[in-house]
Design an enzyme around this catalytic site. Structure first.
Site, PDB file in Angstrom:
ATOM      1  N   ALA A 284      61.337  35.751 -59.576  1.00  0.00           N
ATOM      2  CA  ALA A 284      61.315  35.335 -58.171  1.00  0.00           C
ATOM      3  C   ALA A 284      60.068  35.947 -57.539  1.00  0.00           C
ATOM      4  O   ALA A 284      59.853  37.155 -57.630  1.00  0.00           O
ATOM      5  CB  ALA A 284      62.571  35.829 -57.468  1.00  0.00           C
TER       6      ALA A 284
ATOM      7  N   GLY B 115      56.552  33.322 -61.943  1.00  0.00           N
ATOM      8  CA  GLY B 115      56.473  33.693 -63.360  1.00  0.00           C
ATOM      9  C   GLY B 115      55.517  32.728 -64.039  1.00  0.00           C
ATOM     10  O   GLY B 115      55.651  31.513 -63.897  1.00  0.00           O
TER      11      GLY B 115
ATOM     12  N   ASN C 205      55.977  28.753 -64.166  1.00  0.00           N
ATOM     13  CA  ASN C 205      55.070  27.947 -63.330  1.00  0.00           C
ATOM     14  C   ASN C 205      54.340  26.891 -64.168  1.00  0.00           C
ATOM     15  O   ASN C 205      54.151  25.747 -63.738  1.00  0.00           O
ATOM     16  CB  ASN C 205      54.007  28.841 -62.672  1.00  0.00           C
ATOM     17  CG  ASN C 205      54.579  29.790 -61.637  1.00  0.00           C
ATOM     18  OD1 ASN C 205      55.674  29.583 -61.137  1.00  0.00           O
ATOM     19  ND2 ASN C 205      53.830  30.836 -61.314  1.00  0.00           N
TER      20      ASN C 205
ATOM     21  N   GLU D 127      53.418  37.859 -70.396  1.00  0.00           N
ATOM     22  CA  GLU D 127      54.356  38.560 -69.513  1.00  0.00           C
ATOM     23  C   GLU D 127      55.621  38.978 -70.259  1.00  0.00           C
ATOM     24  O   GLU D 127      56.345  39.853 -69.794  1.00  0.00           O
ATOM     25  CB  GLU D 127      54.703  37.699 -68.293  1.00  0.00           C
ATOM     26  CG  GLU D 127      53.524  37.599 -67.326  1.00  0.00           C
ATOM     27  CD  GLU D 127      53.828  36.860 -66.038  1.00  0.00           C
ATOM     28  OE1 GLU D 127      53.194  37.187 -65.022  1.00  0.00           O
ATOM     29  OE2 GLU D 127      54.668  35.936 -66.037  1.00  0.00           O
TER      30      GLU D 127
ATOM     31  N   THR E 109      38.410  30.128 -67.223  1.00  0.00           N
ATOM     32  CA  THR E 109      38.479  29.603 -65.851  1.00  0.00           C
ATOM     33  C   THR E 109      37.644  30.503 -64.935  1.00  0.00           C
ATOM     34  O   THR E 109      37.705  31.728 -65.024  1.00  0.00           O
ATOM     35  CB  THR E 109      39.938  29.492 -65.365  1.00  0.00           C
ATOM     36  OG1 THR E 109      40.580  30.758 -65.509  1.00  0.00           O
ATOM     37  CG2 THR E 109      40.706  28.461 -66.191  1.00  0.00           C
TER      38      THR E 109
ATOM     39  N   ARG F  47      33.911  27.937 -59.439  1.00  0.00           N
ATOM     40  CA  ARG F  47      32.847  27.322 -60.267  1.00  0.00           C
ATOM     41  C   ARG F  47      33.412  26.343 -61.294  1.00  0.00           C
ATOM     42  O   ARG F  47      32.657  25.599 -61.910  1.00  0.00           O
ATOM     43  CB  ARG F  47      32.041  28.410 -60.986  1.00  0.00           C
ATOM     44  CG  ARG F  47      31.000  29.066 -60.091  1.00  0.00           C
ATOM     45  CD  ARG F  47      30.335  30.219 -60.783  1.00  0.00           C
ATOM     46  NE  ARG F  47      31.306  31.280 -61.072  1.00  0.00           N
ATOM     47  CZ  ARG F  47      31.002  32.489 -61.504  1.00  0.00           C
ATOM     48  NH1 ARG F  47      29.745  32.810 -61.723  1.00  0.00           N
ATOM     49  NH2 ARG F  47      31.935  33.387 -61.729  1.00  0.00           N
ATOM     50  N   GLY F  48      34.720  26.380 -61.526  1.00  0.00           N
ATOM     51  CA  GLY F  48      35.324  25.457 -62.483  1.00  0.00           C
ATOM     52  C   GLY F  48      35.788  26.173 -63.736  1.00  0.00           C
ATOM     53  O   GLY F  48      36.334  27.274 -63.659  1.00  0.00           O
TER      54      GLY F  48
ATOM     55  N   ASP G 220      48.074  28.969 -63.541  1.00  0.00           N
ATOM     56  CA  ASP G 220      49.238  28.298 -64.144  1.00  0.00           C
ATOM     57  C   ASP G 220      49.133  26.781 -63.975  1.00  0.00           C
ATOM     58  O   ASP G 220      49.475  26.023 -64.886  1.00  0.00           O
ATOM     59  CB  ASP G 220      50.530  28.801 -63.495  1.00  0.00           C
ATOM     60  CG  ASP G 220      50.688  30.300 -63.655  1.00  0.00           C
ATOM     61  OD1 ASP G 220      50.182  30.843 -64.658  1.00  0.00           O
ATOM     62  OD2 ASP G 220      51.294  30.926 -62.773  1.00  0.00           O
TER      63      ASP G 220
HETATM   64  O1  RIB Z   1      50.263  33.365 -62.033  1.00  0.00           O
HETATM   65  C1  RIB Z   1      51.029  33.596 -60.887  1.00  0.00           C
HETATM   66  C2  RIB Z   1      52.320  34.242 -61.257  1.00  0.00           C
HETATM   67  O2  RIB Z   1      52.044  35.524 -61.789  1.00  0.00           O
HETATM   68  C3  RIB Z   1      53.237  34.473 -60.090  1.00  0.00           C
HETATM   69  O3  RIB Z   1      54.158  33.432 -59.918  1.00  0.00           O
HETATM   70  C4  RIB Z   1      53.898  35.813 -60.404  1.00  0.00           C
HETATM   71  O4  RIB Z   1      55.259  35.675 -60.625  1.00  0.00           O
HETATM   72  C5  RIB Z   1      53.181  36.336 -61.647  1.00  0.00           C
HETATM   73  O5  RIB Z   1      53.936  36.178 -62.766  1.00  0.00           O
END
Ligand code: RIB
Length: 308
Positions: free
Chosen positions: A13, A40, A44, A141, A221, A225-226, A254
């Protein structure tokens, strides 16, 4: 016909605080606004790909609490298929996100909770699922052992592999050689290669360092700049797309990865997949939040149709 994407990662969250600046240690400051929403990196990316029309399965672990309910609702709304176990001994993770009011830039602390206990054995239990994918993608993560085992299984099965090395962490020997693509930002590229990335030429040098460790192609990334695509055969800077004023950059990486994986899974050329990822990210930064900022396929196609 789009292929199947399997993503291993974390749901948390997101608790996002907008303020003029971050507090110093020992200081309390007044913020401008607060938002709670799904986040997350892995989740995402799964939401981004599903909103773009991909067939996406998300592998993870949650607690059994209101944040887990938020996760299941998020995936149901986006069309992500969860393959998720729930732990009674831990909690669903959360992230503290400071968003700088003037720029929309962010700083994050994430506690993955139950997802921090994803083990190689959990991955083995889903080997058939991973092996059946067209594209497999993960980040850093959840525990490293789980990421490595999943990449090994995908590689053995001939699945295309993407590692988004975020947050940057030291990688075990041989892990990069399991990756068809790595997709770091400038900071992560520097942390993993030792090459400071301040320019496109620096990014090329960092990308070469990834290639020397066995990566198929590095996609670095570069924010406004792209993104630089760099393989042994081709090296090209794909410019960023302007989709309007930037509101929040959290989740832009993400969005890029979700778009990139979606385009690869449907058979696009990798350079076109980078273009598609850049357009996805461009729209996401015009909106607040992470998962809620991910665009639909129609929105990305409309933006790309109007871009040079
Ligand atoms: O990349 C963004 C994400 O990184 C966020 O949603 C946060 O939860 C972290 O995991």
């Amino acid at each position: 016909m789009a292929g199947k994407i399997v993503i291993l990662g974390v749901f948390v969250a997101d608790t996002a605080y907008r303020a003029e600046r971050a507090p110093r240690m020992g200081e309390t400051i007044l913020g401008n606004s607060f938002a709670l929403g799904p986040g997350g990196k892995g989740s995402n990316q799964a939401v981004a790909a599903a909103r773009l029309g991909a067939d996406v399965t998300f592998l993870s672990k949650l607690g059994r609490d209101p944040f887990a309910d938020m996760a299941f609702k998020t995936w149901a709304d986006a069309g992500v298929k969860p393959v998720v176990t729930q732990s009674d001994d831990s909690y669903t993770g959360a992230a503290y996100i400071f968003v700088e009011e003037a720029t929309g830039d962010n700083a994050i602390i994430i506690c993955p909770g139950a997802a921090a206990t994803i083990a190689a054995a959990d991955i083995e239990a889903n080997a058939d699922l991973i092996g059946s994918a067209t594209v497999f993608m993960t980040q850093l993560e959840q525990p490293m052992d789980a990421a490595v085992r999943a990449l090994e299984i995908a590689r053995e099965a001939g699945v295309r592999t993407i590692l988004n090395p975020a947050p940057a962490n030291s990688l075990p020997e041989g892990m990069l050689a399991l990756c068809d693509y790595v997709t770091p930002n400038e900071t992560e590229a520097e942390a993993l290669t030792g090459v400071a990335v301040a320019s496109v030429d620096d990014a090329r040098r960092a990308a070469e360092a990834f290639l020397s460790k066995g990566v198929g192609a590095a996609v670095i990334t570069l924010g406004e700049r792209g993104a630089l695509f760099h393989s042994a055969r081709r090296s090209e800077l794909i410019p960023a797309v302007d989709a309007g004023p930037v509101v929040e950059t959290t989740g832009a990486g993400d969005a890029f990865n979700g778009g990139f994986a979606t385009a690869l899974a449907r058979g696009d050329d990798p350079l076109d997949a980078v273009r598609f990822g850049c357009a996805t990210a461009a729209i996401s930064v015009t909106r607040p939040g992470t998962a809620p900022s991910m665009p639909t396929l129609a929105e990305v196609e409309e933006l790309m149709a109007g871009s040079p």
